[in-house]
Design a protein around this motif. Structure first.
Motif, short mmCIF file in Angstrom:
data_model
loop_
_atom_site.label_atom_id
_atom_site.label_comp_id
_atom_site.label_asym_id
_atom_site.label_seq_id
_atom_site.Cartn_x
_atom_site.Cartn_y
_atom_site.Cartn_z
N ASP A 53 -5.32 9.05 -3.28
CA ASP A 53 -5.84 8.17 -2.23
C ASP A 53 -7.33 8.41 -1.99
O ASP A 53 -8.06 7.47 -1.66
CB ASP A 53 -5.06 8.34 -0.93
N SER A 109 2.55 1.60 -3.40
CA SER A 109 1.67 1.42 -4.56
C SER A 109 2.16 0.30 -5.47
O SER A 109 2.25 0.43 -6.68
CB SER A 109 1.52 2.73 -5.35
N ARG A 169 0.83 -1.22 0.00
CA ARG A 169 0.00 0.00 0.00
C ARG A 169 0.86 1.25 0.00
O ARG A 169 0.62 2.19 -0.75
CB ARG A 169 -0.93 0.01 1.22
N GLU A 182 -2.41 12.49 -1.81
CA GLU A 182 -3.66 12.56 -1.04
C GLU A 182 -4.88 12.54 -1.95
O GLU A 182 -5.86 11.85 -1.66
CB GLU A 182 -3.67 13.82 -0.17
#
Length: 154
Positions: A148, A67, A64, A145
């Motif tokens: 995500d 990526s 995670r 951000e």
């Protein structure tokens, strides 16, 4: 009526940012391969070890953070353990998802990279204004951000 989203200037600029990011990634990966070879690592091994230098993480957490696919991180983690550069620890939060952490040899290998890494980053950063680098970092963090938070329609 067309199903195609309308183009925007911001979208066009972000597309160029993405294309330059691909180019940067390729260049950074090439440099990482050159730096890691003398210490017996690969860029991918360094990336996974780097993710657990501060604290052990499960493979899924590393994937995670980076990526990457869990399967590719698992293969690298298993190789690092096999080579004695990392070890699996019990995970109090999850019986089956063990934590990965570097061994002393793993920390040593990453530490031996420091001279080459600093020489490279100092050479490249000397060609870019420090305030521009700071702004780039802030923008990259905001883009991460946004990614995500995005709900991909596919």
């Amino acid at each position: 009526m067309s199903d195609v989203e309308p183009r925007t200037e911001a979208g066009d600029v972000l597309t160029e940012v993405i294309m330059r990011t691909f180019r940067l990634y390729g260049g950074f990966l090439e440099a990482a391969e050159v730096m890691t070879k003398p210490v017996g690592l690969t860029a991918a091994w360094w990336q996974v070890l780097g993710a657990v230098l501060r604290q052990p993480l499960p493979v899924s957490g590393i994937a995670r953070e980076m990526s990457l696919t869990r399967q590719s991180v698992q293969r690298i983690a298993d190789l690092l353990v096999e080579k004695g550069l990392a070890e699996y620890l019990p995970n109090p939060a999850h019986k089956r998802a063990k934590l990965l952490r570097p061994t002393a040899a793993g920390y040593e290998a990453v530490s031996r990279l420091a001279k080459a890494q600093h020489a490279f980053t100092n050479r490249i950063s000397a060609q870019v204004d420090l305030d521009d680098l700071r702004t780039t970092l802030k923008v990259m963090e905001r883009l991460v951000e946004a990614l995500d938070a995005d709900e991909w329609p596919g």
